[in-house]
Motif scaffolding. Structure first.
Motif, PDB file in Angstrom:
ATOM      1  N   LEU A  82       0.827  -1.201   0.000  1.00  0.00           N
ATOM      2  CA  LEU A  82       0.000   0.000   0.000  1.00  0.00           C
ATOM      3  C   LEU A  82       0.866   1.256   0.000  1.00  0.00           C
ATOM      4  O   LEU A  82       0.665   2.172  -0.808  1.00  0.00           O
ATOM      5  CB  LEU A  82      -0.924  -0.021   1.223  1.00  0.00           C
ATOM      6  CG  LEU A  82      -1.849   1.176   1.407  1.00  0.00           C
ATOM      7  CD1 LEU A  82      -3.005   1.110   0.417  1.00  0.00           C
ATOM      8  CD2 LEU A  82      -2.398   1.218   2.832  1.00  0.00           C
ATOM      9  N   PHE A  83       1.859   1.303   0.881  1.00  0.00           N
ATOM     10  CA  PHE A  83       2.698   2.496   0.978  1.00  0.00           C
ATOM     11  C   PHE A  83       3.657   2.612  -0.198  1.00  0.00           C
ATOM     12  O   PHE A  83       3.985   3.726  -0.619  1.00  0.00           O
ATOM     13  CB  PHE A  83       3.470   2.475   2.296  1.00  0.00           C
ATOM     14  CG  PHE A  83       2.671   2.965   3.474  1.00  0.00           C
ATOM     15  CD1 PHE A  83       2.541   4.319   3.714  1.00  0.00           C
ATOM     16  CD2 PHE A  83       2.038   2.074   4.316  1.00  0.00           C
ATOM     17  CE1 PHE A  83       1.795   4.788   4.794  1.00  0.00           C
ATOM     18  CE2 PHE A  83       1.293   2.516   5.393  1.00  0.00           C
ATOM     19  CZ  PHE A  83       1.162   3.882   5.637  1.00  0.00           C
ATOM     20  N   MET A  84       4.113   1.488  -0.743  1.00  0.00           N
ATOM     21  CA  MET A  84       4.990   1.565  -1.910  1.00  0.00           C
ATOM     22  C   MET A  84       4.229   2.117  -3.111  1.00  0.00           C
ATOM     23  O   MET A  84       4.771   2.936  -3.879  1.00  0.00           O
ATOM     24  CB  MET A  84       5.565   0.190  -2.237  1.00  0.00           C
ATOM     25  CG  MET A  84       6.612   0.215  -3.340  1.00  0.00           C
ATOM     26  SD  MET A  84       8.058   1.235  -2.945  1.00  0.00           S
ATOM     27  CE  MET A  84       8.949   0.141  -1.828  1.00  0.00           C
ATOM     28  N   MET A  85       2.987   1.696  -3.292  1.00  0.00           N
ATOM     29  CA  MET A  85       2.183   2.241  -4.382  1.00  0.00           C
ATOM     30  C   MET A  85       1.854   3.709  -4.140  1.00  0.00           C
ATOM     31  O   MET A  85       1.751   4.498  -5.078  1.00  0.00           O
ATOM     32  CB  MET A  85       0.897   1.427  -4.542  1.00  0.00           C
ATOM     33  CG  MET A  85       1.113   0.006  -5.036  1.00  0.00           C
ATOM     34  SD  MET A  85       2.034  -0.061  -6.584  1.00  0.00           S
ATOM     35  CE  MET A  85       0.950   0.875  -7.669  1.00  0.00           C
ATOM     36  N   ALA A  86       1.693   4.095  -2.868  1.00  0.00           N
ATOM     37  CA  ALA A  86       1.465   5.509  -2.549  1.00  0.00           C
ATOM     38  C   ALA A  86       2.676   6.342  -2.934  1.00  0.00           C
ATOM     39  O   ALA A  86       2.540   7.458  -3.460  1.00  0.00           O
ATOM     40  CB  ALA A  86       1.157   5.659  -1.059  1.00  0.00           C
ATOM     41  N   ALA A 231      -4.337  -3.551  -2.628  1.00  0.00           N
ATOM     42  CA  ALA A 231      -3.333  -2.624  -2.114  1.00  0.00           C
ATOM     43  C   ALA A 231      -2.884  -1.635  -3.182  1.00  0.00           C
ATOM     44  O   ALA A 231      -2.537  -0.490  -2.874  1.00  0.00           O
ATOM     45  CB  ALA A 231      -2.133  -3.396  -1.567  1.00  0.00           C
ATOM     46  N   LYS A 232      -2.874  -2.066  -4.444  1.00  0.00           N
ATOM     47  CA  LYS A 232      -2.396  -1.183  -5.507  1.00  0.00           C
ATOM     48  C   LYS A 232      -3.350  -0.010  -5.757  1.00  0.00           C
ATOM     49  O   LYS A 232      -2.913   1.149  -5.716  1.00  0.00           O
ATOM     50  CB  LYS A 232      -2.143  -1.987  -6.775  1.00  0.00           C
ATOM     51  CG  LYS A 232      -0.925  -2.893  -6.675  1.00  0.00           C
ATOM     52  CD  LYS A 232      -0.518  -3.472  -8.015  1.00  0.00           C
ATOM     53  CE  LYS A 232       0.776  -4.260  -7.891  1.00  0.00           C
ATOM     54  NZ  LYS A 232       1.259  -4.785  -9.190  1.00  0.00           N
ATOM     55  N   PRO A 233      -4.636  -0.235  -6.025  1.00  0.00           N
ATOM     56  CA  PRO A 233      -5.507   0.928  -6.230  1.00  0.00           C
ATOM     57  C   PRO A 233      -5.675   1.773  -4.976  1.00  0.00           C
ATOM     58  O   PRO A 233      -5.754   3.001  -5.057  1.00  0.00           O
ATOM     59  CB  PRO A 233      -6.840   0.304  -6.679  1.00  0.00           C
ATOM     60  CG  PRO A 233      -6.794  -1.098  -6.192  1.00  0.00           C
ATOM     61  CD  PRO A 233      -5.357  -1.500  -6.256  1.00  0.00           C
ATOM     62  N   LEU A 234      -5.709   1.122  -3.799  1.00  0.00           N
ATOM     63  CA  LEU A 234      -5.812   1.898  -2.566  1.00  0.00           C
ATOM     64  C   LEU A 234      -4.555   2.728  -2.347  1.00  0.00           C
ATOM     65  O   LEU A 234      -4.622   3.852  -1.842  1.00  0.00           O
ATOM     66  CB  LEU A 234      -6.046   0.964  -1.371  1.00  0.00           C
ATOM     67  CG  LEU A 234      -7.405   0.252  -1.328  1.00  0.00           C
ATOM     68  CD1 LEU A 234      -7.472  -0.695  -0.140  1.00  0.00           C
ATOM     69  CD2 LEU A 234      -8.540   1.266  -1.260  1.00  0.00           C
ATOM     70  N   GLY A 235      -3.394   2.185  -2.733  1.00  0.00           N
ATOM     71  CA  GLY A 235      -2.160   2.937  -2.614  1.00  0.00           C
ATOM     72  C   GLY A 235      -2.139   4.159  -3.520  1.00  0.00           C
ATOM     73  O   GLY A 235      -1.622   5.218  -3.149  1.00  0.00           O
ATOM     74  N   LEU A 236      -2.699   4.029  -4.723  1.00  0.00           N
ATOM     75  CA  LEU A 236      -2.785   5.173  -5.627  1.00  0.00           C
ATOM     76  C   LEU A 236      -3.657   6.281  -5.027  1.00  0.00           C
ATOM     77  O   LEU A 236      -3.323   7.467  -5.128  1.00  0.00           O
ATOM     78  CB  LEU A 236      -3.349   4.732  -6.976  1.00  0.00           C
ATOM     79  CG  LEU A 236      -2.495   3.740  -7.770  1.00  0.00           C
ATOM     80  CD1 LEU A 236      -3.215   3.337  -9.051  1.00  0.00           C
ATOM     81  CD2 LEU A 236      -1.136   4.346  -8.097  1.00  0.00           C
ATOM     82  N   ILE A 237      -4.762   5.889  -4.405  1.00  0.00           N
ATOM     83  CA  ILE A 237      -5.635   6.879  -3.764  1.00  0.00           C
ATOM     84  C   ILE A 237      -4.913   7.543  -2.601  1.00  0.00           C
ATOM     85  O   ILE A 237      -4.964   8.773  -2.417  1.00  0.00           O
ATOM     86  CB  ILE A 237      -6.930   6.202  -3.284  1.00  0.00           C
ATOM     87  CG1 ILE A 237      -7.712   5.663  -4.484  1.00  0.00           C
ATOM     88  CG2 ILE A 237      -7.791   7.180  -2.495  1.00  0.00           C
ATOM     89  CD1 ILE A 237      -8.922   4.833  -4.100  1.00  0.00           C
ATOM     90  N   LEU A 238      -4.234   6.734  -1.781  1.00  0.00           N
ATOM     91  CA  LEU A 238      -3.496   7.283  -0.643  1.00  0.00           C
ATOM     92  C   LEU A 238      -2.409   8.238  -1.108  1.00  0.00           C
ATOM     93  O   LEU A 238      -2.221   9.318  -0.523  1.00  0.00           O
ATOM     94  CB  LEU A 238      -2.886   6.135   0.170  1.00  0.00           C
ATOM     95  CG  LEU A 238      -1.996   6.541   1.347  1.00  0.00           C
ATOM     96  CD1 LEU A 238      -2.790   7.327   2.384  1.00  0.00           C
ATOM     97  CD2 LEU A 238      -1.360   5.309   1.983  1.00  0.00           C
TER      98      LEU A 238
END
Length: 283
Positions: A82-86, A231-238
């Motif tokens: 999640l944080f890496m995608m953010a 985790a990937k789409p949620l990371g983009l939103i974050l």
């Protein structure tokens, strides 16, 4: 390849006019819709398939992650992704603003300053360089995993150390990008693209192995991996939310440069979470 093509088309289109990019996107959507229609007739008809009632509880069950004491490791790896995608979103979502209004100058994005060809060209080169880094990582990923397997010591611990190294390369790229924006220059800015594409691809390969081994119940592997994919789409939103907050908080002093420290923090959190895992299958 699609992401790189989108960056090329978007960078060149927005350099010539703000409306052209929307026209290009619309045409790509039309093509992507026509191709499946041409393929579908070649598949078998679904007339003879058994009817099944939609169970909404099962449909939304993918939104519930694995539970229990054995799921703690899985959830930490989920948060790491999640944080890496953010971190990736912090630079990609705000890339045009960083290039146009911080690297090249031009005042506030709300003014009437015309879009420039150099900014669009750099965005295009950024997308191509990311693809080059990811392509190199794809070719080397098998070799890297084999070398880690042959290293002495516990396998999963070695994988976690490799994840830290991959994250360190990404941080180096982010620092290079931040310094370039603050001091000027273009070529060093592409180091961020190459190291980002390379390190993120290596990170995904290494994390995939840890996630599979951390599944609390192999009988629910499909469901748990489906949850992990969120985790990937949620990371983009974050990442988009953190970037907006950072830019607004430090607008007078740093402006869009503020996305770089925020991205570095996200990468550090992403690589630290796997290190906090005390045990994975006997590790």
């Amino acid at each position: 390849m699609g992401q790189a093509a989108g960056g090329v088309i978007g960078g060149m289109s927005i350099a010539f006019g703000a409306t052209d990019i929307f026209m290009c996107a619309a045409m790509l959507f039309v093509v992507s819709g026509i191709i499946p229609v041409l393929v579908w007739p070649h598949e078998r008809s679904s007339v003879d398939q058994r009817w099944a009632h939609c169970n909404w509880e099962e449909a939304f069950s993918v939104l519930r992650g694995p539970r229990g004491d054995n799921a703690a490791v899985f959830h930490r790896l989920f948060c790491s992704q999640l944080f890496m995608m953010a971190a990736m979103a912090l630079t990609s979502v705000f890339l045009w603003y960083v290039v146009r209004f911080s690297l090249y100058g031009g005042g506030d994005p709300g003014d009437s300053t015309p879009l420039t060809l150099p900014a669009g060209t750099l965005v295009m080169m950024f997308a191509i360089t990311i693809f080059g880094g990811a392509l190199l990582a794809t070719g080397l990923s098998g070799i890297i995993v084999d070398r880690i397997d042959d290293m002495p010591g516990l396998r999963n611990r070695n994988f976690r150390i490799a994840i830290v190294i991959a994250g360190g390369l990404y941080v180096v790229g982010l620092v290079a990008g931040m310094v370039t924006v603050m001091m000027g220059g273009e070529k060093l800015f592409l180091a961020l693209a190459f190291l980002g594409g390379f390190s993120l691809s290596i990170y995904d390969v290494l994390m995939r192995s840890l996630v599979v081994e951390s599944l609390p119940d192999s009988r629910n592997a499909g469901h748990d991996l489906g949850f992990y994919a969120l985790a990937k789409p949620l990371g983009l939103i974050l990442g988009a939310a953190l970037g907006a907050a950072a830019v607004n908080a430090f607008a007078p002093s740093f402006g869009y440069v503020a996305v770089f420290p925020a991205a570095i923090i996200c990468v550090c959190v992403a690589v630290a979470l796997p290190l906090t895992v005390s045990r994975i299958d006997g590790d």
